[in-house]
Motif scaffolding. Structure first.
Motif, PDB file in Angstrom:
ATOM      1  N   GLY A  29       0.780  -1.498   0.072  1.00 60.15           N
ATOM      2  CA  GLY A  29      -0.009  -0.206   0.131  1.00 60.15           C
ATOM      3  C   GLY A  29       1.109   1.810  -0.223  1.00 60.15           C
ATOM      4  N   VAL A  30       2.292   0.900  -0.626  1.00 60.25           N
ATOM      5  CA  VAL A  30       3.038   2.570  -0.308  1.00 60.25           C
ATOM      6  C   VAL A  30       2.191   3.941  -1.286  1.00 60.25           C
ATOM      7  N   GLY A  31       2.327   4.423  -1.118  1.00 61.09           N
ATOM      8  CA  GLY A  31       1.751   6.021  -1.205  1.00 61.09           C
ATOM      9  C   GLY A  31       2.659   7.346  -0.864  1.00 61.09           C
ATOM     10  N   PHE A  32       2.700   8.282  -1.746  1.00 59.77           N
ATOM     11  CA  PHE A  32       3.300   9.285  -1.112  1.00 59.77           C
ATOM     12  C   PHE A  32       3.337  10.003  -1.934  1.00 59.77           C
ATOM     13  N   ARG A  33       2.839  12.117  -1.598  1.00 59.56           N
ATOM     14  CA  ARG A  33       2.599  13.169  -2.337  1.00 59.56           C
ATOM     15  C   ARG A  33       3.705  14.305  -1.929  1.00 59.56           C
ATOM     16  N   TYR A  34       4.568  14.261  -2.857  1.00 61.69           N
ATOM     17  CA  TYR A  34       5.136  15.406  -2.265  1.00 61.69           C
ATOM     18  C   TYR A  34       4.208  16.529  -1.575  1.00 61.69           C
ATOM     19  N   GLY A  44      -0.841   3.538  -3.758  1.00 63.78           N
ATOM     20  CA  GLY A  44      -0.699   1.703  -3.739  1.00 63.78           C
ATOM     21  C   GLY A  44       0.043   0.634  -4.558  1.00 63.78           C
ATOM     22  N   VAL A  45       0.943   1.242  -4.207  1.00 63.80           N
ATOM     23  CA  VAL A  45       2.376  -0.211  -4.526  1.00 63.80           C
ATOM     24  C   VAL A  45       2.338  -0.894  -3.918  1.00 63.80           C
ATOM     25  N   ASP A  46       1.810  -2.463  -4.562  1.00 62.87           N
ATOM     26  CA  ASP A  46       2.174  -3.596  -3.317  1.00 62.87           C
ATOM     27  C   ASP A  46       3.589  -4.558  -3.962  1.00 62.87           C
ATOM     28  N   LEU A  47       4.401  -4.905  -3.677  1.00 64.31           N
ATOM     29  CA  LEU A  47       5.183  -5.652  -4.414  1.00 64.31           C
ATOM     30  C   LEU A  47       5.681  -6.450  -3.047  1.00 64.31           C
ATOM     31  N   ASP A  48       6.785  -7.778  -3.927  1.00 52.94           N
ATOM     32  CA  ASP A  48       7.482  -8.425  -3.353  1.00 52.94           C
ATOM     33  C   ASP A  48       8.438  -9.454  -3.749  1.00 52.94           C
ATOM     34  N   ARG A  85       2.902   6.474   2.935  1.00 51.99           N
ATOM     35  CA  ARG A  85       1.597   6.189   3.003  1.00 51.99           C
ATOM     36  C   ARG A  85       1.929   4.041   2.511  1.00 51.99           C
ATOM     37  N   GLY A  86       1.626   3.769   4.040  1.00 50.16           N
ATOM     38  CA  GLY A  86       1.432   1.855   4.048  1.00 50.16           C
ATOM     39  C   GLY A  86       2.811   2.089   4.317  1.00 50.16           C
ATOM     40  N   SER A  87       3.685   1.130   4.172  1.00 51.03           N
ATOM     41  CA  SER A  87       4.849   0.005   4.228  1.00 51.03           C
ATOM     42  C   SER A  87       5.932  -0.259   3.001  1.00 51.03           C
ATOM     43  N   LEU A  88       7.188   0.597   3.451  1.00 47.66           N
ATOM     44  CA  LEU A  88       8.015  -0.209   2.129  1.00 47.66           C
ATOM     45  C   LEU A  88       9.134  -0.818   3.521  1.00 47.66           C
TER      46      LEU A  88
END
Length: 520
Positions: A29-34, A44-48, A85-88
Motif C-alpha cells: 500500500g505504498v503511496g507518496f505525495r510531494y 497503492g504500490v504492492d510488491l514482494d 503511506r503504507g509500508s516499504l
C-alpha cells in the motif's frame, strides 16, 4: 581524499569489508505525495521481490518510477517533504523510519543525472570517497577502486578529471562508485540513458553476472526496456497517476497487459519503430550550420576534435552518433558558440556564433543540454517557458507545451526542479523549440521519454524542420535515429568517421522544397 601509500604497520593492511548479502524488498500500500503537489506521485504500490532477483520498473514520464527508486534507497520520505503511506521494507528495515546510515549500508543508487553524484576532482578519489565513508581500510580501497572502474569499462581512467568526462563516462563513474561497496540492493534510475551501444552491452553483461549469482538485488528504472526485459524476474508497470498497471514475470505482464502498456505510452521490448520516408540522396539544402576543419582541446596538445567538418542545411534532421567520450557534446558546444575552436571556423547563417551577443544567439540557436536542470532560470514552468519570449508567442507556446505533455493547465505553477526527469527534459525542449530557431542543437533529446513523449517529440521536430529549422541531435538512441533522422554523422575519438545519407522517394524531396520555399 587521495588513495596514497599506506602507512607501514597501520590498519591499512586490514581486509576489505564483507559484501552485503542480497536483500528482499517488500511494499504494501505504498503511496507518496510531494509537499505542495495536488496529486500523488505513488498510489497503492504492492510488491514482494525476493533477495537476489531483478525488478524492472516501467511507466510513462512522471509516473513515480524515480520516486519509488528513491524510496527504496531511503531518500523518500526522509529527504523529500511530503505525505507517506503504507509500508516499504528493505530486508528487515522499514524505510520510513530507518536512519540514512542504515539504508546507505544496504542500498546503492545511481541517479538519472550522474553529474550530481560526483563529488571529487579525480576519478580514483570519487570512487574511493564512498568507501572511505564506509570506513574501508586504505589497502582494501586501493585494490577495490581500480577493480570497480574496470568493471564499468573505465580501466585506465584513474587519473582523469571527473568533470572532463563525457555524460556517459560520468554515468559509468557513478556506477563504479556504487558498485565498489558491493551493496545488497542496487538501484539504477535509467542507467543506459547516456551510454553508447558498447557501454549499454557492458553494463547489462555486468548486471547479468550479478543477477546470475544472486549476490545483489537489482532495481532498474528504464525506458530503454529491450535489454532490461529479459534480465528481470519481475516487471512493475505504473500509470500516469503512480498506480500499478500490472506486476509479475515479464512474459505474463506482456501477455495480459499489452494494451494497457500501449495506452500509457510505455515502451515494449517487442515494439518496432515506424520507418519514415526520407529525402532522396541528391537533395543538399543550403547550410545553416557550417563547421570547417574545427579543432579543439581542453588540455593543450590533447585535442578532442581533429579537424571536423560538417554542414547542416535548412530543414535537415541530422543525428550525431559516437561512443561516449567521442567529442559529440564538444562539437555541439562549438556549434552553439559556447566554445571557440583552436583552429578552423564555425558559422551559423554565415556568422561566428561565439561573437554574437547572448540575445542574438538565443534568437538564432536553440540548445537542449544533457542535464536540463543546468538551463533552468525561473521558479515555475510558465516563467521558464515564457522567459525572453515576445508577448504574441503565448498561443504557440501553450500549444507546444500541450503537444509535449506539459500542458500549462497542469504544470504552469510547478517548480522545474520538482519535475520528473522526463518532464524536465520536455520542459527544456519546449523552451528551446518555442523560439523556432534557425538552428536547433539537441544533446540526447529522448532521454527519459516514454513512447508517447518520443512520438510527440518526433512530430514537433518534423514540423520545425518542414518550416526550415536545421536540427543537429547527438544521440545514442537508435530508435530515434530510425524514426527521425534524414542523415547520420559518426564521430569517434574526435575524428569524423562516417556520414550516411538516408534515401527516400523523390516525392518527399518535392514536398519539403515547397514547404521551404513557402517560408521564404
Amino acid at each position: 581524499m587521495t588513495v596514497g601509500p599506506a602507512v607501514a604497520g597501520g590498519s591499512a593492511a586490514a581486509a576489505a569489508p564483507v559484501a552485503s548479502a542480497a536483500l528482499p524488498i517488500r511494499a504494501a500500500g505504498v503511496g507518496f505525495r510531494y509537499a505542495g503537489a495536488s496529486d500523488d506521485a505513488l498510489d497503492g504500490v504492492d510488491l514482494d521481490l525476493p533477495a537476489g532477483q531483478v525488478l524492472l520498473i516501467v511507466g510513462p514520464s512522471g509516473s513515480g518510477k524515480s520516486t519509488l527508486a528513491r524510496a527504496i534507497a531511503g531518500l523518500v520520505p526522509a529527504e523529500f517533504p511530503g505525505a507517506w503511506r503504507g509500508s516499504l521494507r528493505v530486508g528487515d528495515v522499514e524505510v520510513a523510519t530507518a536512519t540514512r546510515t542504515e539504508l546507505a549500508a544496504r542500498v546503492g543508487i545511481v541517479f538519472q543525472d550522474p553529474g550530481s553524484q560526483l563529488v571529487m576532482e579525480r576519478v580514483t578519489d570519487d570512487v574511493a570517497f564512498g568507501l572511505e565513508n564506509r570506513a574501508w581500510p586504505v589497502l582494501a580501497m586501493r585494490g577495490r577502486v581500480p577493480e570497480a572502474l574496470a568493471e564499468v569499462g573505465l580501466g585506465g581512467f584513474e587519473e582523469r578529471r571527473s568533470t572532463r568526462l563525457s555524460g556517459g563516462e560520468q554515468q559509468r563513474l557513478a556506477l563504479a562508485g556504487v558498485l565498489a561497496a558491493r551493496p545488497g540492493v542496487l538501484v539504477l534510475d535509467e542507467p543506459t540513458a547516456n551510454l553508447d551501444v558498447a557501454g549499454t552491452a557492458a553494463l547489462y553483461e555486468r548486471l547479468g553476472r550479478l543477477a546470475g549469482v544472486g549476490s545483489t538485488t537489482i532495481v532498474l528504472v528504464e525506458h530503454r526496456v529491450e535489454p532490461a526485459w529479459s534480465l528481470a524476474h519481475l516487471v512493475l508497470a505504473l500509470d500516469h497517476a503512480g498506480r500499478p498497471i500490472d506486476l509479475g514475470p515479464p512474459a505474463d505482464v506482456l501477455a495480459r497487459s499489452r494494451g494497457r502498456l500501449d495506452d500509457a505510452g510505455i515502451w515494449r521490448p517487442d515494439g518496432a519503430p515506424v520507418a519514415r520516408v526520407r529525402p532522396d540522396a541528391g537533395y543538399v539544402p543550403a547550410a545553416v550550420l557550417d563547421v570547417d576543419e574545427a579543432w579543439y582541446d581542453y588540455v593543450r596538445g590533447e585535442p578532442v576534435l581533429h579537424g571536423v567538418s560538417i554542414a547542416v542545411g535548412r530543414g535537415e534532421r541530422v543525428a550525431l552518433r559516437g561512443p561516449n567520450g567521442s567529442g559529440k557534446t564538444t562539437l555541439l558546444r562549438l556549434a552553439m558558440g559556447l566554445l571557440r575552436p583552436g583552429a578552423g571556423a564555425i558559422r551559423v547563417l554565415g556568422r561566428d556564433p561565439a561573437r554574437l551577443t547572448g540575445r542574438r544567439l538565443a534568437e538564432m540557436v536553440g540548445y537542449v543540454v544533457q542535464d536540463p536542470e543546468l538551463g533552468f532560470m525561473a521558479d515555475t514552468v510558465r516563467e521558464e517557458i515564457e522567459l525572453g519570449l515576445p508577448a504574441d508567442a503565448g498561443p504557440w507556446v501553450s500549444e507546444l507545451a500541450r503537444r509535449l505533455d506539459l500542458s500549462l493547465d497542469r504544470f504552469a505553477d510547478r517548480n522545474p526542479y520538482r519535475l520528473s526527469g522526463g518532464e524536465q527534459r520536455r520542459l527544456s525542449l519546449v523552451t528551446a523549440l518555442a523560439r523556432k530557431p534557425a538552428l536547433l542543437v539537441l544533446d540526447e533529446p529522448t532521454f527519459g521519454q516514454d513512447r508517447l513523449g518520443h512520438e510527440a517529440l518526433v512530430a514537433t521536430l518534423d514540423e520545425l524542420a518542414a518550416n526550415g529549422t536545421a536540427i543537429l541531435a547527438a544521440t545514442h538512441d537508435d530508435r530515434f535515429v530510425a524514426t527521425w533522422a534524414d542523415r547520420t554523422i559518426d564521430i569517434e575519438d574526435g575524428w569524423l568517421v562516417g556520414v550516411e545519407r538516408r534515401v527516400g522517394p523523390p516525392a518527399t524531396r518535392s514536398r519539403r522544397l515547397r514547404l521551404r520555399g513557402a517560408r521564404r
